[in-house]
Write an enzyme that holds these catalytic residues in place. Structure first.
Site, PDB file in Angstrom:
ATOM      1  CG  HIS A   1       2.724 -39.751 -35.593  1.00  0.00           C
ATOM      2  ND1 HIS A   1       3.092 -40.762 -36.439  1.00  0.00           N
ATOM      3  CD2 HIS A   1       1.783 -39.027 -36.247  1.00  0.00           C
ATOM      4  CE1 HIS A   1       2.397 -40.643 -37.578  1.00  0.00           C
ATOM      5  NE2 HIS A   1       1.604 -39.595 -37.481  1.00  0.00           N
TER       6      HIS A   1
ATOM      7  CD  GLU B   1      -2.608 -38.501 -36.553  1.00  0.00           C
ATOM      8  OE1 GLU B   1      -2.834 -37.631 -37.396  1.00  0.00           O
ATOM      9  OE2 GLU B   1      -1.458 -38.899 -36.261  1.00  0.00           O
TER      10      GLU B   1
HETATM   11  C1  PEP Z   1      -0.263 -38.515 -40.052  1.00  0.00           C
HETATM   12  O1  PEP Z   1       0.688 -39.190 -40.417  1.00  0.00           O
HETATM   13  O2  PEP Z   1      -0.425 -38.239 -38.865  1.00  0.00           O
HETATM   14  C2  PEP Z   1      -1.201 -38.043 -41.046  1.00  0.00           C
HETATM   15  C3  PEP Z   1      -2.346 -37.577 -40.619  1.00  0.00           C
HETATM   16  O3  PEP Z   1      -0.807 -38.121 -42.362  1.00  0.00           O
HETATM   17  P1  PEP Z   1      -1.706 -38.055 -43.667  1.00  0.00           P
HETATM   18  O4  PEP Z   1      -2.671 -36.911 -43.498  1.00  0.00           O
HETATM   19  O5  PEP Z   1      -0.736 -37.801 -44.775  1.00  0.00           O
HETATM   20  O6  PEP Z   1      -2.410 -39.365 -43.764  1.00  0.00           O
END
Ligand code: PEP
Length: 253
Positions: A98, A170
């Site tokens: 992450h 992400e």
């Molecule tokens: C994350 O931090 O991986 C995430 C998807 O958070 P959020 O949905 O709160 O943006």
């Protein structure tokens, strides 16, 4: 169409009472079976792993994960948790790489590769997170960056091993309180590239970053997106249940 994986990491939120309430509510709602075409998953803090396992029950349709694990099976690694320990606590998924771990805890492409291998060695699903910063995006380097992160972490895997991996794209600029939701247009090229490289070879390619109840259906409509990895919106059980409904409706189309 592939099964849509829809899950949440609680990050460093929720005490045990809150975790019990969320997991118990989910179990009651699902009544033993996942929404058609959807694979739910939840990734609590380490301290809540066994509690959530106990509430969901063995054989739950909801997969359980941990937010990190060390690449060694055991040893003098103070503060770390190994994949066998995570498995012993009931985990089936290991989240790896992450952006918060890359930024604050020194996670690198090399350590993500070791952790992916460790998860696979023990039969757990590696959930490999990749994503570029706002600066890399502004310089036009998004696709190259995420393909490098993925290739580095997955280097050397055979076909069968690769087939057990889940990738979550992400973008860092879209994550968390300071993030802004990505538009569908911004995600088409990264998912086209990830899809070309991996869509027939891995279990799934998820999108994560400011997913909410208004954009989830559109995000699921992007070619090669096979699920959602969600933070804030899913921390309220009602939000998560609504995301599962959206995904089930999408899977039924
Ligand atoms: C994350 O931090 O991986 C995430 C998807 O958070 P959020 O949905 O709160 O943006």
């Amino acid at each position: 169409m592939s099964t849509l994986w829809v899950g949440t990491s609680w990050k460093m939120t929720k005490n045990l009472a809150e975790g019990r309430a969320w997991a118990g509510g989910l179990r009651e709602h699902l009544e033993g079976s996942a929404p058609t075409g959807v694979q739910p998953f939840v990734i609590p803090s380490f301290t809540a792993t066994t509690t959530v396992r106990g509430i969901l029950g063995e054989g739950s349709p909801v997969l359980l994960g941990v937010q990190n694990a060390h690449w060694e099976d055991a040893g003098a690694w103070t503060g770390e948790v190994s994949v066998p320990q995570a498995q012993d606590a009931g985990a089936q998924i290991v989240e790896i790489g992450h952006s918060e771990r890359r930024e604050h805890f020194g996670e690198t492409v090399a350590t993500t590769r070791l952790k992916v291998a460790a998860a696979l060695r023990h039969g757990l699903t590696p959930l490999l997170c990749i994503g570029e910063s706002a600066a890399i995006k502004a310089a036009g380097g998004s696709t190259e960056h995420i393909l490098e992160q993925a290739a580095g972490a997955l280097e050397g895997l055979g076909t069968e091993e690769l087939s057990r991996v889940v990738i979550a794209y992400e973008p860092i600029w879209a994550i968390g309180e300071s993030g802004r939701p990505a538009t569908v247009e911004e995600l088409i090229e990264p998912f086209a590239s990830l899809g070309r490289a991996y869509s027939d070879r891995v279990t799934g390619i998820l999108y994560g970053g400011s997913v909410n109840l208004d954009n989830a259906a559109d995000l699921l409509g992007i070619e090669h997106v096979t699920g959602l990895f969600v933070g804030r919106t899913a921390w309220r059980l009602e939000g998560y249940l609504e995301l599962l409904r959206i995904a089930e409706a999408h899977a039924a189309r």
